[in-house]
Design a protein around this motif. Structure first.
Motif, PDB file in Angstrom:
ATOM      1  N   LEU A 167      24.624  18.924  72.937  1.00 59.33           N
ATOM      2  CA  LEU A 167      23.609  18.476  71.915  1.00 59.33           C
ATOM      3  C   LEU A 167      22.473  17.839  72.720  1.00 59.33           C
ATOM      4  O   LEU A 167      22.549  16.741  73.397  1.00 59.33           O
ATOM      5  CB  LEU A 167      24.459  17.195  71.069  1.00 59.33           C
ATOM      6  CG  LEU A 167      23.486  16.858  69.934  1.00 59.33           C
ATOM      7  CD1 LEU A 167      22.958  17.710  68.774  1.00 59.33           C
ATOM      8  CD2 LEU A 167      23.669  15.403  69.269  1.00 59.33           C
ATOM      9  N   ILE A 206      21.759  21.924  69.025  1.00 59.89           N
ATOM     10  CA  ILE A 206      23.425  22.159  69.363  1.00 59.89           C
ATOM     11  C   ILE A 206      23.425  23.467  70.188  1.00 59.89           C
ATOM     12  O   ILE A 206      22.900  24.415  69.661  1.00 59.89           O
ATOM     13  CB  ILE A 206      24.322  22.068  68.169  1.00 59.89           C
ATOM     14  CG1 ILE A 206      25.877  21.804  68.716  1.00 59.89           C
ATOM     15  CG2 ILE A 206      24.239  23.279  67.382  1.00 59.89           C
ATOM     16  CD1 ILE A 206      26.734  21.489  67.881  1.00 59.89           C
ATOM     17  N   TRP A 246      28.963  17.772  66.381  1.00 58.81           N
ATOM     18  CA  TRP A 246      28.994  16.069  66.873  1.00 58.81           C
ATOM     19  C   TRP A 246      28.697  15.538  65.465  1.00 58.81           C
ATOM     20  O   TRP A 246      28.177  16.000  64.495  1.00 58.81           O
ATOM     21  CB  TRP A 246      27.622  15.987  67.624  1.00 58.81           C
ATOM     22  CG  TRP A 246      27.839  16.587  69.207  1.00 58.81           C
ATOM     23  CD1 TRP A 246      27.418  17.963  69.544  1.00 58.81           C
ATOM     24  CD2 TRP A 246      28.517  15.947  70.154  1.00 58.81           C
ATOM     25  NE1 TRP A 246      27.758  18.095  70.806  1.00 58.81           N
ATOM     26  CE2 TRP A 246      28.166  16.913  71.353  1.00 58.81           C
ATOM     27  CE3 TRP A 246      28.839  14.823  70.471  1.00 58.81           C
ATOM     28  CZ2 TRP A 246      28.481  16.481  72.356  1.00 58.81           C
ATOM     29  CZ3 TRP A 246      29.119  14.373  71.591  1.00 58.81           C
ATOM     30  CH2 TRP A 246      29.033  15.234  72.868  1.00 58.81           C
TER      31      TRP A 246
END
Length: 121
Positions: free
Chosen positions: A80, A69, A36
């Motif tokens: 996430l 994560i 991410w």
């Protein structure tokens, strides 16, 4: 064709939690890493967290201890979990996958469309 489909963004109060999900689909042979990134208005895109096969997760210092994560390898999905959210976490969050497609020789980076996370009272 490869697609990364994100979900889970939204508006949350400071101190709250959100969970983002990203599912990769298409002609995927192997995924080396999923992660991410985020981009706040007027700022560059930055790494939030990555999960690389065979390695421990990596986090930005600003989210360590608050974000987690996780990957579901069977579903080509990455999550996430964001706890203790702060206003400075407000940004568009993008999913990234470093993967190889069937019949392709090299790995490449693919991105989701982004999901807005807003932390505000």
């Amino acid at each position: 064709q490869v697609q990364l489909l994100e979900s889970g963004g939204g508006l949350v109060q400071p101190g709250g939690s959100l969970r983002l999900s990203c599912a990769a689909s298409g002609t995927i042979s192997s995924i080396a890493a999923m992660g991410w990134y985020r981009q706040a208005p007027g700022k560059e895109r930055e790494l939030v967290a990555t999960a690389t096969s065979g390695s421990s997760p990596d986090y930005a210092d600003s989210v360590k201890g608050r974000f987690t994560i996780a990957r579901d390898y069977s579903k080509n999905t990455v999550y996430l979990q964001m706890n203790s959210l702060k206003p400075e976490d407000t940004a568009v969050y993008y999913c990234n996958a470093h993967l190889k497609r069937f019949a392709w020789r090299d790995y490449g980076d693919y991105w989701g469309q982004g999901t807005q996370v807003t932390v505000s009272s």
